[in-house]
Write a protein that holds these residues in place. Sequence first.
Motif, PDB file in Angstrom:
ATOM      1  N   LYS A 184       0.845  -1.212   0.000  1.00  0.00           N
ATOM      2  CA  LYS A 184       0.000   0.000   0.000  1.00  0.00           C
ATOM      3  C   LYS A 184       0.882   1.266   0.000  1.00  0.00           C
ATOM      4  O   LYS A 184       1.001   1.957   1.012  1.00  0.00           O
ATOM      5  N   ILE A 185       1.449   1.565  -1.172  1.00  0.00           N
ATOM      6  CA  ILE A 185       2.411   2.679  -1.217  1.00  0.00           C
ATOM      7  C   ILE A 185       1.724   4.021  -0.959  1.00  0.00           C
ATOM      8  O   ILE A 185       2.317   4.941  -0.386  1.00  0.00           O
ATOM      9  N   ASP A 186       0.429   4.125  -1.328  1.00  0.00           N
ATOM     10  CA  ASP A 186      -0.223   5.433  -1.093  1.00  0.00           C
ATOM     11  C   ASP A 186      -0.524   5.718   0.386  1.00  0.00           C
ATOM     12  O   ASP A 186      -1.032   6.792   0.728  1.00  0.00           O
ATOM     13  N   LEU A 187      -0.136   4.790   1.249  1.00  0.00           N
ATOM     14  CA  LEU A 187      -0.156   5.121   2.696  1.00  0.00           C
ATOM     15  C   LEU A 187       0.731   6.334   2.996  1.00  0.00           C
ATOM     16  O   LEU A 187       0.566   7.004   4.011  1.00  0.00           O
ATOM     17  N   LEU A 188       1.678   6.586   2.084  1.00  0.00           N
ATOM     18  CA  LEU A 188       2.540   7.773   2.249  1.00  0.00           C
ATOM     19  C   LEU A 188       1.686   9.045   2.208  1.00  0.00           C
ATOM     20  O   LEU A 188       1.910   9.975   2.998  1.00  0.00           O
ATOM     21  N   ASP A 189       0.706   9.080   1.307  1.00  0.00           N
ATOM     22  CA  ASP A 189      -0.201  10.249   1.256  1.00  0.00           C
ATOM     23  C   ASP A 189      -1.061  10.321   2.523  1.00  0.00           C
ATOM     24  O   ASP A 189      -1.297  11.403   3.064  1.00  0.00           O
ATOM     25  N   THR A 190      -1.523   9.159   2.967  1.00  0.00           N
ATOM     26  CA  THR A 190      -2.333   9.111   4.190  1.00  0.00           C
ATOM     27  C   THR A 190      -1.544   9.676   5.366  1.00  0.00           C
ATOM     28  O   THR A 190      -2.061  10.465   6.173  1.00  0.00           O
TER      29      THR A 190
ATOM     30  N   ILE B 168      10.170  12.960  -1.250  1.00  0.00           N
ATOM     31  CA  ILE B 168       9.720  11.717  -1.886  1.00  0.00           C
ATOM     32  C   ILE B 168       8.189  11.671  -2.017  1.00  0.00           C
ATOM     33  O   ILE B 168       7.469  12.157  -1.145  1.00  0.00           O
ATOM     34  N   ASP B 169       7.714  11.100  -3.135  1.00  0.00           N
ATOM     35  CA  ASP B 169       6.261  10.962  -3.307  1.00  0.00           C
ATOM     36  C   ASP B 169       5.913   9.528  -3.730  1.00  0.00           C
ATOM     37  O   ASP B 169       6.795   8.709  -3.994  1.00  0.00           O
ATOM     38  N   VAL B 170       4.616   9.264  -3.778  1.00  0.00           N
ATOM     39  CA  VAL B 170       4.135   7.907  -4.056  1.00  0.00           C
ATOM     40  C   VAL B 170       4.678   7.406  -5.400  1.00  0.00           C
ATOM     41  O   VAL B 170       5.131   6.262  -5.512  1.00  0.00           O
ATOM     42  N   LYS B 171       4.653   8.274  -6.405  1.00  0.00           N
ATOM     43  CA  LYS B 171       5.125   7.873  -7.747  1.00  0.00           C
ATOM     44  C   LYS B 171       6.580   7.415  -7.712  1.00  0.00           C
ATOM     45  O   LYS B 171       6.949   6.427  -8.339  1.00  0.00           O
ATOM     46  N   THR B 172       7.422   8.157  -7.003  1.00  0.00           N
ATOM     47  CA  THR B 172       8.852   7.812  -6.935  1.00  0.00           C
ATOM     48  C   THR B 172       9.040   6.454  -6.255  1.00  0.00           C
ATOM     49  O   THR B 172       9.877   5.649  -6.676  1.00  0.00           O
ATOM     50  N   VAL B 173       8.256   6.211  -5.217  1.00  0.00           N
ATOM     51  CA  VAL B 173       8.380   4.917  -4.524  1.00  0.00           C
ATOM     52  C   VAL B 173       7.885   3.801  -5.446  1.00  0.00           C
ATOM     53  O   VAL B 173       8.544   2.764  -5.595  1.00  0.00           O
ATOM     54  N   GLU B 174       6.750   4.043  -6.120  1.00  0.00           N
ATOM     55  CA  GLU B 174       6.205   3.014  -7.027  1.00  0.00           C
ATOM     56  C   GLU B 174       7.201   2.677  -8.133  1.00  0.00           C
ATOM     57  O   GLU B 174       7.380   1.523  -8.491  1.00  0.00           O
ATOM     58  N   LYS B 175       7.870   3.700  -8.632  1.00  0.00           N
ATOM     59  CA  LYS B 175       8.791   3.503  -9.752  1.00  0.00           C
ATOM     60  C   LYS B 175      10.074   2.786  -9.310  1.00  0.00           C
ATOM     61  O   LYS B 175      10.643   1.998 -10.062  1.00  0.00           O
ATOM     62  N   ASN B 176      10.518   3.050  -8.114  1.00  0.00           N
ATOM     63  CA  ASN B 176      11.848   2.578  -7.712  1.00  0.00           C
ATOM     64  C   ASN B 176      11.882   1.428  -6.711  1.00  0.00           C
ATOM     65  O   ASN B 176      12.930   0.802  -6.543  1.00  0.00           O
ATOM     66  N   ALA B 177      10.784   1.174  -6.029  1.00  0.00           N
ATOM     67  CA  ALA B 177      10.828   0.117  -5.004  1.00  0.00           C
ATOM     68  C   ALA B 177      11.018  -1.231  -5.686  1.00  0.00           C
ATOM     69  O   ALA B 177      10.329  -1.557  -6.651  1.00  0.00           O
ATOM     70  N   ASN B 178      11.950  -2.002  -5.166  1.00  0.00           N
ATOM     71  CA  ASN B 178      12.277  -3.291  -5.761  1.00  0.00           C
ATOM     72  C   ASN B 178      11.946  -4.364  -4.721  1.00  0.00           C
ATOM     73  O   ASN B 178      12.695  -4.563  -3.776  1.00  0.00           O
ATOM     74  N   PHE B 179      10.781  -5.001  -4.890  1.00  0.00           N
ATOM     75  CA  PHE B 179      10.351  -5.967  -3.855  1.00  0.00           C
ATOM     76  C   PHE B 179       9.611  -7.149  -4.470  1.00  0.00           C
ATOM     77  O   PHE B 179       9.183  -7.112  -5.620  1.00  0.00           O
ATOM     78  N   GLU B 180       9.491  -8.214  -3.670  1.00  0.00           N
ATOM     79  CA  GLU B 180       8.688  -9.359  -4.118  1.00  0.00           C
ATOM     80  C   GLU B 180       7.973  -9.974  -2.934  1.00  0.00           C
ATOM     81  O   GLU B 180       8.381  -9.788  -1.794  1.00  0.00           O
TER      82      GLU B 180
END
Length: 262
Positions: free
Chosen positions: A2-8, A250-262
Amino acid sequence: MKIDLLDTLREKNPIAFNISNFVTVQDVANGINALGASPIMSEEKNEAEAMVKMCDSVTVNLGAFTESQLVQIDAVTTFANKYRKPIVIDPVAVGAVDYRKERCNELLDQIDVAVIRGNAGEIAALADVEWNAKGIDAGEGSADLETIAKTLAKKRDCVVVESGKTDIITDGNAVVRIFNNSDLFKLHVGSGDMLSSTIGCFCGVDDDYFEAAQTATAVFDVAGEVVAKSMKQPLAGSFGVQLIDELHLIDVKTVEKNANFE
Ligand SMILES: Nc1ncnc2c1ncn2[C@@H]1O[C@H](COP(=O)(O)OP(=O)(O)OP(=O)(O)O)[C@@H](O)[C@H]1O
Ligand SMILES: Cc1ncsc1CCO
Ligand SMILES: [Mg+2]
């Protein structure tokens, strides 16, 4: 995730109560303030109940506690359970100093925690797994990192974030791995403390602590990577300062673009 928790988090501006250590307290306060939370620190047991009532989460860093501070930590964490405020524990160097491990285990025996965040040496010690920790650093060992993290999560019925080159986040069953491309974090003492406090902030805005821990770790890791990428050479002092800048930018878009997870 839930990356948009950053906005929350930024909308809610949660009050993040931190029992910090004297080494890194200012980085922790400025880091989470830049991110969008409202930090408050205290070492006074007489205001423990008021602090806990007021805040959205409690992060307890065991980096440099004294005997008298343990009384305050006891009071704060007991109130946190009473008022249902999530607790994040950072068990600094419990793998290297038996006294710390004993006090930390006593604390964990008596309270419910949301998240424990430590490096492999710290998580292994609390999971009773053989490991050679080195002071505040992870040190070395051959045990399986995911097994260690899951063992502790099950033992303490909480989420565990075991940081390292790959951050392992588990609730004891599911595992999320976040791959981190910046080893500059290791040049900045207190990266781990800042991560733990960031997790505290996100636990203050979402009571799914597994999700909160994932978002917090992804945001923090990406912030470090963005800074590292912008540097022509590794600069330890500048990294710490720019990490705080990037936690603000940092914003949601930057995290979505760069986060490397599985
Ligand atoms: N070898 C590594 N390569 C890349 N990133 C790393 C590495 N080790 C740790 N990190 C990152 O550093 C951050 C802090 O984790 P670390 O495991 O260093 O905590 P710590 O040992 O408690 O640190 P400190 O004691 O300095 O506060 C995390 O975001 C983690 O992803
Ligand atoms: C260096 C150090 N010593 C106790 S706490 C601390 C900061 C990392 O947690
Ligand atoms: Mg640490």
